[in-house]
Design a protein around this motif. Structure first.
Motif, mmCIF file in Angstrom:
data_model
loop_
_atom_site.group_PDB
_atom_site.id
_atom_site.type_symbol
_atom_site.label_atom_id
_atom_site.label_comp_id
_atom_site.label_asym_id
_atom_site.label_seq_id
_atom_site.Cartn_x
_atom_site.Cartn_y
_atom_site.Cartn_z
ATOM 1 N N GLN B 209 79.603 45.990 7.632
ATOM 2 C CA GLN B 209 79.876 47.122 6.748
ATOM 3 C C GLN B 209 81.142 46.922 5.902
ATOM 4 O OE1 GLN B 209 76.784 48.505 9.137
ATOM 5 N NE2 GLN B 209 77.207 49.133 7.069
ATOM 6 N N TYR B 210 82.040 46.045 6.299
ATOM 7 C CA TYR B 210 83.324 46.035 5.601
ATOM 8 C C TYR B 210 83.733 44.699 4.994
ATOM 9 C CZ TYR B 210 83.653 50.599 7.700
ATOM 10 O OH TYR B 210 83.380 51.889 8.061
ATOM 11 N N THR B 211 82.889 43.672 5.079
ATOM 12 C CA THR B 211 83.270 42.427 4.421
ATOM 13 C C THR B 211 82.397 42.237 3.187
ATOM 14 O OG1 THR B 211 81.673 41.077 5.622
ATOM 15 C CG2 THR B 211 83.847 41.340 6.636
ATOM 16 N N PRO B 212 82.855 41.443 2.223
ATOM 17 C CA PRO B 212 82.032 41.178 1.028
ATOM 18 C C PRO B 212 80.664 40.623 1.413
ATOM 19 C CG PRO B 212 84.245 40.284 0.749
ATOM 20 C CD PRO B 212 84.161 40.787 2.156
ATOM 21 N N ALA B 213 80.617 39.740 2.414
ATOM 22 C CA ALA B 213 79.346 39.152 2.815
ATOM 23 C C ALA B 213 78.373 40.242 3.258
ATOM 24 C CB ALA B 213 79.557 38.151 3.942
ATOM 25 N N GLY B 214 78.891 41.224 4.010
ATOM 26 C CA GLY B 214 78.054 42.315 4.493
ATOM 27 C C GLY B 214 77.511 43.140 3.338
ATOM 28 N N LEU B 215 78.391 43.451 2.380
ATOM 29 C CA LEU B 215 77.955 44.243 1.228
ATOM 30 C C LEU B 215 76.887 43.491 0.442
ATOM 31 C CD1 LEU B 215 81.355 45.761 0.085
ATOM 32 C CD2 LEU B 215 79.490 46.858 1.347
ATOM 33 N N ARG B 216 77.038 42.162 0.355
ATOM 34 C CA ARG B 216 76.036 41.370 -0.361
ATOM 35 C C ARG B 216 74.688 41.434 0.334
ATOM 36 N NH1 ARG B 216 80.312 36.733 -1.171
ATOM 37 N NH2 ARG B 216 81.375 37.638 -2.986
ATOM 38 N N LEU B 217 74.716 41.497 1.676
ATOM 39 C CA LEU B 217 73.454 41.624 2.405
ATOM 40 C C LEU B 217 72.698 42.861 1.944
ATOM 41 C CD1 LEU B 217 74.159 40.812 6.178
ATOM 42 C CD2 LEU B 217 72.852 39.473 4.541
ATOM 43 N N TYR B 218 73.432 43.972 1.832
ATOM 44 C CA TYR B 218 72.781 45.207 1.374
ATOM 45 C C TYR B 218 72.213 45.018 -0.033
ATOM 46 C CZ TYR B 218 74.197 48.182 5.226
ATOM 47 O OH TYR B 218 74.316 48.763 6.459
ATOM 48 N N ALA B 219 73.001 44.354 -0.892
ATOM 49 C CA ALA B 219 72.556 44.136 -2.275
ATOM 50 C C ALA B 219 71.260 43.335 -2.270
ATOM 51 C CB ALA B 219 73.640 43.399 -3.050
ATOM 52 N N VAL B 220 71.215 42.284 -1.452
ATOM 53 C CA VAL B 220 70.037 41.421 -1.399
ATOM 54 C C VAL B 220 68.831 42.196 -0.878
ATOM 55 C CG1 VAL B 220 69.044 39.441 -0.184
ATOM 56 C CG2 VAL B 220 71.326 39.284 -1.168
ATOM 57 N N GLY B 221 69.052 43.033 0.115
ATOM 58 C CA GLY B 221 67.941 43.754 0.730
ATOM 59 C C GLY B 221 67.409 44.856 -0.160
ATOM 60 N N GLU B 222 68.328 45.597 -0.816
ATOM 61 C CA GLU B 222 67.874 46.771 -1.541
ATOM 62 C C GLU B 222 67.536 46.464 -2.985
ATOM 63 O OE1 GLU B 222 69.652 50.604 -0.852
ATOM 64 O OE2 GLU B 222 70.916 49.727 0.705
ATOM 65 N N PHE B 223 68.278 45.582 -3.629
ATOM 66 C CA PHE B 223 68.053 45.273 -5.039
ATOM 67 C C PHE B 223 68.019 43.768 -5.221
ATOM 68 C CE2 PHE B 223 70.782 49.042 -4.597
ATOM 69 C CZ PHE B 223 69.900 50.010 -5.024
ATOM 70 N N PRO B 224 66.964 43.122 -4.718
ATOM 71 C CA PRO B 224 66.939 41.660 -4.743
ATOM 72 C C PRO B 224 67.068 41.095 -6.169
ATOM 73 C CG PRO B 224 64.815 42.567 -4.056
ATOM 74 C CD PRO B 224 65.770 43.688 -4.088
ATOM 75 N N ASP B 225 66.399 41.757 -7.119
ATOM 76 C CA ASP B 225 66.448 41.227 -8.487
ATOM 77 C C ASP B 225 67.864 41.314 -9.040
ATOM 78 O OD1 ASP B 225 63.792 40.698 -8.348
ATOM 79 O OD2 ASP B 225 63.209 42.688 -9.101
#
Lengths: 336, 342
Positions: B209-225
């Motif tokens: 929830q609090y590292t850039p890598a974690g936030l990127r995971l959400y980005a990849v999962g929710e808005f892959p394009d």
């Protein structure tokens, strides 16, 4: 081991005398719920909370023992706390942990793999809760109510050896050597076979599994029969309980190899039916009296809480059902 | 880049869900569900604490935490995959091999301990087993482009088969200093496993929830394009999620050996409860997305439910039925809300 056995032998003989008397009384009264209340009139669990922890209730044996225990606690005026782990070790451990926190007056554990349950039985004992067991010996249990598995193993092995005329190959399911009663029965088979040099246990031994025991035994035996296609190359199939025997019997019948006889333990009604069928290859099934074992365990709890000293093991007699006497045995068990 | 585009179906997500219009009624309903599920959680705790003896005792709460440790670690591992793959059960991220992974890792640990290796070696072997399984999943999903549901289903079968080969379907008892420590009680006589779960959750939550890598995971999962357009290493992140999940499986395996004093059969039975727990976790988050803390709460919710039933002496026959009913209610409510949002 020999010391253990001789010590147990003495206790067992005395117990057998007692249980023969009790057994005769019970056999008469066991058809419909009428109990031998007269002999146990002074036993009571009034105001006591008795925990009953079952490893599972999907087999005839544990279901009968479990239900009989619950009824017996109620009959003696106590409150049963009954939990069933559905043959899941993780669930079993969790339930035991919670039971320990509930501080019941006693815990009765039905079956279970010793290495899994023992640490938690010890914790219960350390917490001051008396632990009794059914069909699983543990140093942390005050009393274990069980069938005489040495006797069962010996009776079954002798029946098998005599049925096959003292020679031939036998196939063995040995997947649960970690479960004490199974280990004892297997060791007794080996002990008997040792003195019949023409009887050979085929290697590799088969491993029975849970779940899908019947289907799996069916598959394994079918494959093995293909490996030994000649009639007479296998004389008998042995398993430490009768659910693999059920699958094995079906496989033998399906393959038309009914010269092979099957042997098992527990007295499951469907297997007793097969034994009773003269055309079925089911040779013999040693029937335990699970409901009686369950009731006896609870009566032991009542005795313990009343201040009596319990023996290490209480043996409830088992009955071997073969082609000749199966109807009689079924009647005795109240199944037939 | 062209390879990434081929990969799109793997992390494909229903466009409607990936770009929710923040309609007012949807938000309100989502808020209601979130509040409702928290209220339900608290209400159930309250009912149990009023009616079930011992429920509120420190020992009992510690017990539930400890009993939830294994499923919690597995569910958090699955949560990471759900985050990176999107939470559509059929086409999104899922790791069905987790429970089997735990079983094999436990078997590896117990076998190593029985062969006389020390805790360090056994721990390394178990974690490596989990890691390898995660890597195979990652290759199957990211490299071969197989839908995670099928890829991890296949891996699950391979892993379960390997466990059978290794253990011959028997129980392998194990006892080492680490196992003794893990199965003992810590401060306040709360099981050590309870502390393990809490510390593990904190670390996982901090990373996810609090590292850039974690936030990127959400980005990849929710808005892959969008993630791809922004130049995020989509493949590496998805692969990383599967590897992290595999590692969780290995870790859970070690905990399982300590809980059961060895490796036992039947680990596969953990799979469906873990999947349900991880999916249920979304209702404990602000935007109804999978989060580590949400998954912890849902694990504890299920744990307290089972525990409360036992304390109330409700027949064990009823427990799974009632549990299933509650889960069905919550999951269908979430699904309806999602559709409404879209």
């Amino acid at each position: 081991m020999t010391q253990d056995k001789s010590a147990q032998g003495v206790g067992r003989r005395d117990l057998l005398k007692l249980s023969a008397v009790a057994g005769a009384a019970i056999a008469g009264a066991s058809l419909i719920g009428s109990r031998t209340a007269a002999a146990e009139g002074e036993l009571s669990l009034k105001g006591k909370r008795i925990a009953i922890s079952a490893t599972g209730t999907d087999h005839f044996f544990d279901l009968q023992a479990y239900n009989a225990q619950i009824e017996e606690v109620k009959r003696l005026g106590g409150e049963p706390i009954a939990v069933d782990a559905g043959r899941n070790d993780g669930k079993l451990v969790s339930q035991l942990q919670t039971l320990i926190a509930q501080k019941p007056d006693a815990i009765v554990q039905i079956l279970g793999t010793l290495s899994v349950i023992d640490p938690w039985l010890k914790k219960a004992r350390d917490a001051g809760i008396p632990v009794l067991t059914v069909d699983v010996g543990s140093t942390n249990s005050i009393n274990n109510t069980t069938s005489d598995n040495w006797g069962i193993g010996k009776d079954l092995a002798l029946q098998l050896v005599s049925d096959i005329g003292g020679e031939g190959n036998i196939v063995v399911f040995n997947g649960f050597y970690g479960v004490t009663p199974c280990a004892i029965r297997y060791d007794q088979l080996v002990n008997v076979v040792k003195y019949f040099p023409k009887v050979k246990i085929l290697e590799p031994e088969l491993r029975d599994v849970i779940p899908n025991t019947v289907q799996d035994a069916f598959t394994q035996i079918t494959a093995l029969l293909n490996k030994y296609p000649e009639k007479g190359s296998i004389k008998a199939i042995w398993s430490a309980w009768d659910i693999p025997q059920l699958g094995a019997t079906q496989a033998v019948a399906a393959a038309g190899r009914t010269e092979i006889l099957t042997y098992g333990v527990d007295g499951s009604p469907e297997v007793l039916q097969l034994v009773a069928d003269p055309n079925s290859p089911a040779g013999a099934d040693v029937a335990q009296q699970p409901a009686e074992i369950g009731r006896t365990a609870i009566q032991n709890v009542a005795r313990l809480l009343a201040g009596q000293t319990l023996p290490r093991e209480t043996y409830v007699p088992a009955l071997i059902a073969n082609k000749a006497n199966v109807n009689e045995v079924s009647k005795k068990l109240g199944i037939g | 880049m062209s390879v990434d585009i081929q990969l799109a179906p793997v992390i494909h997500f229903e466009p409607g869900v990936s770009t929710p219009k923040p309609s007012r009624s949807g938000n309100l309903a989502a808020g209601a569900l979130r509040a409702g599920s928290l209220v339900a959680f608290v209400a159930i705790l309250l009912v149990f604490s009023l009616t079930a003896p011992y429920f509120l005792s420190v020992g009992n709460i510690g017990n539930v935490l400890g009993q939830s440790a294994i499923s919690g670690v597995l569910a958090i591992g699955l949560t990471i995959v759900l985050i990176a793959g999107g939470s559509n059960v059929v086409t999104g991220g899922i790791d069905l091999s987790l429970a089997a992974n735990m079983g094999l890792s436990a078997a590896v640990y117990a076998t190593a301990a029985q062969l006389g290796y020390g805790d360090a070696t056994a721990v390394a072997a178990a974690l490596l087993t989990g890691l390898l399984i995660g890597a195979v999943n990652a290759i199957a999903v990211v490299g071969a482009g197989i839908v995670p549901l099928l890829a991890t289903l296949a891996v699950m079968n391979i892993v379960a088969g390997l466990e059978l080969v290794l253990t011959q379907n028997t129980v392998i008892p194990a006892s080492t200093p680490l196992l003794t420590a893990l199965s003992s009680s810590g401060p306040l006589s709360i099981p050590a496993l309870a502390y393990v779960l809490l510390v593990f959750t904190l670390i996982a939550a901090a990373i996810v929830q609090y590292t850039p890598a974690g936030l990127r995971l959400y980005a990849v999962g929710e808005f892959p394009d969008a993630a791809r357009a922004a130049g995020l290493p989509v493949r590496r992140l998805v692969a990383g999620a599967f590897i992290a999940s595999g590692l969780c499986g290995g870790f859970a395996g070690i905990l399982s050996v300590s809980n059961l004093s060895g490796s036992t059969t039947g680990s596969g039975e953990m799979l469906l409860p873990v999947v349900v727990t991880a999916l249920l976790g979304s209702v404990f988050s602000r935007r109804l997305v999978p989060t580590v803390i949400g998954t912890l709460l849902s694990t504890l919710f299920v744990g307290f439910l089972v525990n409360g039933f036992q304390l109330l002496n409700i027949s064990s026959v009823l427990v799974s039925g009632v549990q299933g009913l509650l889960i069905l209610l919550v999951v269908s409510a979430t699904t309806l809300l999602r559709r409404q949002e879209a």
